[in-house]
Write a protein that holds these residues in place. Structure first.
Motif, PDB file in Angstrom:
ATOM      1  N   ARG A  49       0.979  -1.093  -0.264  1.00 50.92           N
ATOM      2  CA  ARG A  49       0.162   0.077  -0.353  1.00 50.92           C
ATOM      3  C   ARG A  49       1.358   1.520   0.182  1.00 50.92           C
ATOM      4  NH1 ARG A  49      -4.598  -1.215   4.899  1.00 50.92           N
ATOM      5  NH2 ARG A  49      -5.266  -3.432   3.099  1.00 50.92           N
ATOM      6  N   PRO A  50       0.759   1.837  -1.019  1.00 45.95           N
ATOM      7  CA  PRO A  50       1.763   3.305  -1.025  1.00 45.95           C
ATOM      8  C   PRO A  50       1.570   4.202   0.209  1.00 45.95           C
ATOM      9  CG  PRO A  50      -0.338   3.659  -2.951  1.00 45.95           C
ATOM     10  CD  PRO A  50       0.223   2.000  -2.594  1.00 45.95           C
ATOM     11  N   THR A  51       2.092   5.023   0.248  1.00 45.76           N
ATOM     12  CA  THR A  51       2.768   6.099   1.386  1.00 45.76           C
ATOM     13  C   THR A  51       1.604   6.804   1.308  1.00 45.76           C
ATOM     14  OG1 THR A  51       4.398   6.222   0.873  1.00 45.76           O
ATOM     15  CG2 THR A  51       3.968   5.040   2.464  1.00 45.76           C
ATOM     16  N   GLU A  52       1.469   8.148   1.589  1.00 47.34           N
ATOM     17  CA  GLU A  52       1.446   9.641   1.677  1.00 47.34           C
ATOM     18  C   GLU A  52       1.820  10.421   0.703  1.00 47.34           C
ATOM     19  OE1 GLU A  52      -2.049  10.615   1.569  1.00 47.34           O
ATOM     20  OE2 GLU A  52      -2.647   9.069   2.653  1.00 47.34           O
ATOM     21  N   SER A  53       3.066  10.471   0.723  1.00 50.44           N
ATOM     22  CA  SER A  53       4.243  10.998   0.376  1.00 50.44           C
ATOM     23  C   SER A  53       4.497  10.202  -1.308  1.00 50.44           C
ATOM     24  CB  SER A  53       5.924  10.943   0.708  1.00 50.44           C
ATOM     25  OG  SER A  53       6.178   9.247   0.759  1.00 50.44           O
ATOM     26  N   GLU A  54       4.025   9.289  -1.575  1.00 48.92           N
ATOM     27  CA  GLU A  54       4.082   7.957  -2.403  1.00 48.92           C
ATOM     28  C   GLU A  54       3.154   8.393  -3.897  1.00 48.92           C
ATOM     29  OE1 GLU A  54       4.761   4.118  -1.919  1.00 48.92           O
ATOM     30  OE2 GLU A  54       6.307   4.520  -0.853  1.00 48.92           O
ATOM     31  N   ARG A  55       2.073   8.259  -3.186  1.00 50.48           N
ATOM     32  CA  ARG A  55       1.274   8.774  -3.972  1.00 50.48           C
ATOM     33  C   ARG A  55       0.422  10.356  -4.754  1.00 50.48           C
ATOM     34  NH1 ARG A  55      -2.336   5.939   1.085  1.00 50.48           N
ATOM     35  NH2 ARG A  55      -2.538   8.155   1.590  1.00 50.48           N
ATOM     36  N   TYR A  56       1.105  11.613  -4.360  1.00 54.33           N
ATOM     37  CA  TYR A  56       1.107  13.025  -4.264  1.00 54.33           C
ATOM     38  C   TYR A  56       2.508  12.785  -5.288  1.00 54.33           C
ATOM     39  CZ  TYR A  56      -2.700  13.661  -1.403  1.00 54.33           C
ATOM     40  OH  TYR A  56      -4.201  13.162  -0.970  1.00 54.33           O
ATOM     41  N   SER A  57       3.091  12.133  -4.716  1.00 60.16           N
ATOM     42  CA  SER A  57       5.007  12.713  -5.595  1.00 60.16           C
ATOM     43  C   SER A  57       4.878  12.532  -7.429  1.00 60.16           C
ATOM     44  CB  SER A  57       5.651  11.562  -4.947  1.00 60.16           C
ATOM     45  OG  SER A  57       5.773  10.093  -5.403  1.00 60.16           O
ATOM     46  N   ALA A  58       3.796  11.166  -8.123  1.00 66.30           N
ATOM     47  CA  ALA A  58       3.725  11.293  -9.076  1.00 66.30           C
ATOM     48  C   ALA A  58       2.994  11.872  -9.693  1.00 66.30           C
ATOM     49  CB  ALA A  58       3.688   9.520  -9.311  1.00 66.30           C
ATOM     50  N   PRO A  59       2.118  12.450  -9.489  1.00 69.57           N
ATOM     51  CA  PRO A  59       1.363  13.781 -10.573  1.00 69.57           C
ATOM     52  C   PRO A  59       1.873  15.268 -10.203  1.00 69.57           C
ATOM     53  CG  PRO A  59      -0.297  12.620  -8.673  1.00 69.57           C
ATOM     54  CD  PRO A  59       1.045  11.716  -8.252  1.00 69.57           C
ATOM     55  N   LEU A  60       2.210  15.151  -9.465  1.00 72.08           N
ATOM     56  CA  LEU A  60       3.170  16.945  -9.111  1.00 72.08           C
ATOM     57  C   LEU A  60       4.286  16.242  -9.947  1.00 72.08           C
ATOM     58  CD1 LEU A  60       3.472  17.126  -5.089  1.00 72.08           C
ATOM     59  CD2 LEU A  60       2.126  18.711  -7.165  1.00 72.08           C
ATOM     60  N   LEU A  61       5.758  15.510  -9.993  1.00 72.99           N
ATOM     61  CA  LEU A  61       6.726  15.346 -10.832  1.00 72.99           C
ATOM     62  C   LEU A  61       5.812  15.772 -12.276  1.00 72.99           C
ATOM     63  CD1 LEU A  61       8.283  12.338  -9.510  1.00 72.99           C
ATOM     64  CD2 LEU A  61       9.451  14.659  -9.702  1.00 72.99           C
ATOM     65  N   LYS A  62       4.987  14.857 -12.690  1.00 80.44           N
ATOM     66  CA  LYS A  62       3.905  14.595 -13.938  1.00 80.44           C
ATOM     67  C   LYS A  62       3.822  16.240 -14.186  1.00 80.44           C
ATOM     68  CE  LYS A  62       2.036  10.355 -14.176  1.00 80.44           C
ATOM     69  NZ  LYS A  62       1.264   9.612 -14.714  1.00 80.44           N
ATOM     70  N   ALA A  63       3.469  17.188 -13.670  1.00 80.66           N
ATOM     71  CA  ALA A  63       3.013  18.427 -13.601  1.00 80.66           C
ATOM     72  C   ALA A  63       3.635  19.552 -14.070  1.00 80.66           C
ATOM     73  CB  ALA A  63       2.033  18.541 -12.548  1.00 80.66           C
ATOM     74  N   ALA A  64       5.271  19.279 -12.837  1.00 86.28           N
ATOM     75  CA  ALA A  64       6.702  19.999 -13.038  1.00 86.28           C
ATOM     76  C   ALA A  64       6.928  20.001 -14.690  1.00 86.28           C
ATOM     77  CB  ALA A  64       7.206  19.379 -11.847  1.00 86.28           C
ATOM     78  N   ALA A  65       6.706  18.948 -15.085  1.00 85.78           N
ATOM     79  CA  ALA A  65       7.460  18.353 -16.215  1.00 85.78           C
ATOM     80  C   ALA A  65       7.214  18.788 -17.388  1.00 85.78           C
ATOM     81  CB  ALA A  65       7.722  16.586 -16.264  1.00 85.78           C
ATOM     82  N   LEU A  66       5.675  18.591 -17.482  1.00 84.64           N
ATOM     83  CA  LEU A  66       4.803  19.417 -18.281  1.00 84.64           C
ATOM     84  C   LEU A  66       4.876  20.211 -18.381  1.00 84.64           C
ATOM     85  CD1 LEU A  66       2.349  18.742 -20.690  1.00 84.64           C
ATOM     86  CD2 LEU A  66       0.683  18.949 -18.459  1.00 84.64           C
ATOM     87  N   HIS A  67       4.924  21.696 -17.277  1.00 85.97           N
ATOM     88  CA  HIS A  67       4.859  23.199 -17.377  1.00 85.97           C
ATOM     89  C   HIS A  67       6.639  22.901 -17.899  1.00 85.97           C
ATOM     90  CE1 HIS A  67       1.732  23.268 -14.652  1.00 85.97           C
ATOM     91  NE2 HIS A  67       1.411  24.247 -14.944  1.00 85.97           N
ATOM     92  N   LEU A  68       7.187  22.459 -17.757  1.00 86.92           N
ATOM     93  CA  LEU A  68       9.111  22.695 -17.800  1.00 86.92           C
ATOM     94  C   LEU A  68       9.054  22.595 -19.219  1.00 86.92           C
ATOM     95  CD1 LEU A  68      12.095  23.592 -17.341  1.00 86.92           C
ATOM     96  CD2 LEU A  68      11.980  20.845 -17.058  1.00 86.92           C
ATOM     97  N   ALA A  69       8.053  21.395 -20.155  1.00 87.23           N
ATOM     98  CA  ALA A  69       7.717  21.476 -21.427  1.00 87.23           C
ATOM     99  C   ALA A  69       7.439  22.129 -21.780  1.00 87.23           C
ATOM    100  CB  ALA A  69       7.237  20.234 -21.654  1.00 87.23           C
ATOM    101  N   VAL A  70       6.502  23.140 -21.284  1.00 87.01           N
ATOM    102  CA  VAL A  70       5.954  24.265 -21.774  1.00 87.01           C
ATOM    103  C   VAL A  70       6.917  25.556 -22.402  1.00 87.01           C
ATOM    104  CG1 VAL A  70       3.710  26.117 -21.667  1.00 87.01           C
ATOM    105  CG2 VAL A  70       3.629  23.540 -21.489  1.00 87.01           C
ATOM    106  N   ALA A  71       7.586  25.863 -21.545  1.00 84.41           N
ATOM    107  CA  ALA A  71       8.220  26.729 -21.010  1.00 84.41           C
ATOM    108  C   ALA A  71       9.537  26.845 -21.694  1.00 84.41           C
ATOM    109  CB  ALA A  71       9.001  26.842 -19.559  1.00 84.41           C
ATOM    110  N   ILE A  72       9.983  25.360 -22.202  1.00 84.41           N
ATOM    111  CA  ILE A  72      10.889  25.306 -22.788  1.00 84.41           C
ATOM    112  C   ILE A  72      10.552  25.620 -23.853  1.00 84.41           C
ATOM    113  CG2 ILE A  72      12.593  23.401 -23.955  1.00 84.41           C
ATOM    114  CD1 ILE A  72      12.870  22.057 -21.462  1.00 84.41           C
ATOM    115  N   LEU A  73       9.592  25.007 -24.818  1.00 85.41           N
ATOM    116  CA  LEU A  73       9.166  25.444 -26.028  1.00 85.41           C
ATOM    117  C   LEU A  73       8.944  27.265 -26.237  1.00 85.41           C
ATOM    118  CD1 LEU A  73       5.965  23.222 -26.822  1.00 85.41           C
ATOM    119  CD2 LEU A  73       8.492  22.802 -27.629  1.00 85.41           C
TER     120      LEU A  73
END
Length: 337
Positions: free
Chosen positions: A8-32
């Protein structure tokens, strides 16, 4: 029931993956966006553009005429920079196209970011829904396990209570059985002791009775022997004293004319140990009153027999038995001497 372990994933594991995805998406938009701005061509600063439109008017006033002339005079002057204005217009349009392309790219990046964010939000919602469902399932499972544990605990408590009651009932029955057995044994022992005591008492009583009988028999034999001796001696003494009394009475008797042989009178004579005659009476008549009265008068005439005093002192038993109250029969032939 077997239970498979699930991570069973912990609270930090459940929230880290979406945050990483959102940060990567914003970073890609900024680079473009940065890349689109860096590739845009450099343009010269825009110069002011003056366009003139010739309008043919019906009325030709002097002012208008002068103006047209002036414009006609200035036309050669403005024809030279027209090519430059067209180039600048083309450059401006090209710049607008680049800006439009950048805006489109930015819009596309924004839309992609929004789509990614929406996807992340959907993923987050799905994750939360899955977590909520999992939490509900865990809660339901925990509730089920708690209910099963409570039911098992109650069943165990009930079973233990029944076992305790059964054990208590068994112990009570065993104790009652032991008590009844002890009482029965005590009663049997008491009955046995009573019987033994009764047997011993009967034996002692029998022995005592046997001893008493033996002693009594011995005493009886001795008494009988002594009584026999005394009786023989007393009988002899009594016979001799009876003869003595008859001699005394015969000496005092006067034969009546009616006396006949075969008559018999029985007199009761009372005497004291001194030999004194206290009473004389007829116990059995001879049938002749004269003969009876002559015998009574003869005894009264004797009055006292001195030898009786010696008998009472030497043989008091013989006196008490035979002479204190003496019965004596008299016949005419016995009184004739």
């Amino acid at each position: 029931m077997s239970t498979r372990y699930q991570h069973r994933p912990t609270e930090s594991e459940r929230y880290s993956a979406p945050l990483l995805k959102a940060a990567a998406l914003h970073l890609a938009v900024a680079i473009l966006l940065f890349a689109s701005f860096s590739r845009a061509p450099d343009f010269e600063p825009a110069r002011p553009i003056v366009q003139a439109t010739l309008v043919q008017l019906d009325s030709m006033s002097p002012a208008v005429t002068q103006t047209d002339q002036k414009i006609a005079g200035e036309a050669p002057k403005t024809a030279a920079p027209r090519h430059e204005e067209e180039a600048m217009e083309a450059q401006r349009q090209q710049q607008q196209a680049a800006e439009a392309a950048r805006a489109a790219a930015a819009e596309k990046a924004r839309q992609q970011a929004e789509a990614a964010a929406a996807e992340a939000a959907r993923d987050e919602a799905d994750r939360k829904a899955a977590e909520a469902a999992a939490a509900e399932r865990r809660k339901a499972e925990e509730a089920r396990k708690t209910a099963e544990a409570e039911a098992a605990r109650r069943a165990q408590a009930e079973a233990e209570r029944k076992r305790a009651e059964e054990e208590a009932r068994r112990k009570a029955q065993e104790e009652a059985r032991r008590k009844a057995e002890a009482e029965r044994r005590a009663a049997e022992a008491a009955e046995q002791r009573r019987r033994e005591q009764e047997r011993l008492a009967n034996e002692r009583k029998a022995q005592e009775e046997a001893k008493a009988r033996a002693l009594s028999e011995a005493l009886a034999e001795e008494a009988q022997y002594q009584q026999a001796q005394a009786d023989r001696s007393g009988d002899q003494v009594a016979a001799s004293y009876n003869d003595l009394i008859r001699r005394y009475v015969s000496q005092q008797w006067r034969r009546p004319p009616t006396a006949r042989n075969g008559m018999k009178v029985v007199l009761r004579i009372g005497m004291l140990p001194t030999g004194q005659i206290t009473d004389v009476s007829v116990k059995q008549s001879s049938g002749d009153a004269g003969f009876d009265q002559s015998a009574v008068q003869a005894v009264r005439n004797v009055a006292r027999i001195p030898e009786i005093q010696k008998l009472s002192s030497e043989h008091p038993a013989v006196f008490e038995q035979d002479f204190r109250s003496l019965e004596m029969g008299f016949k005419p032939e016995d009184l004739s001497f």
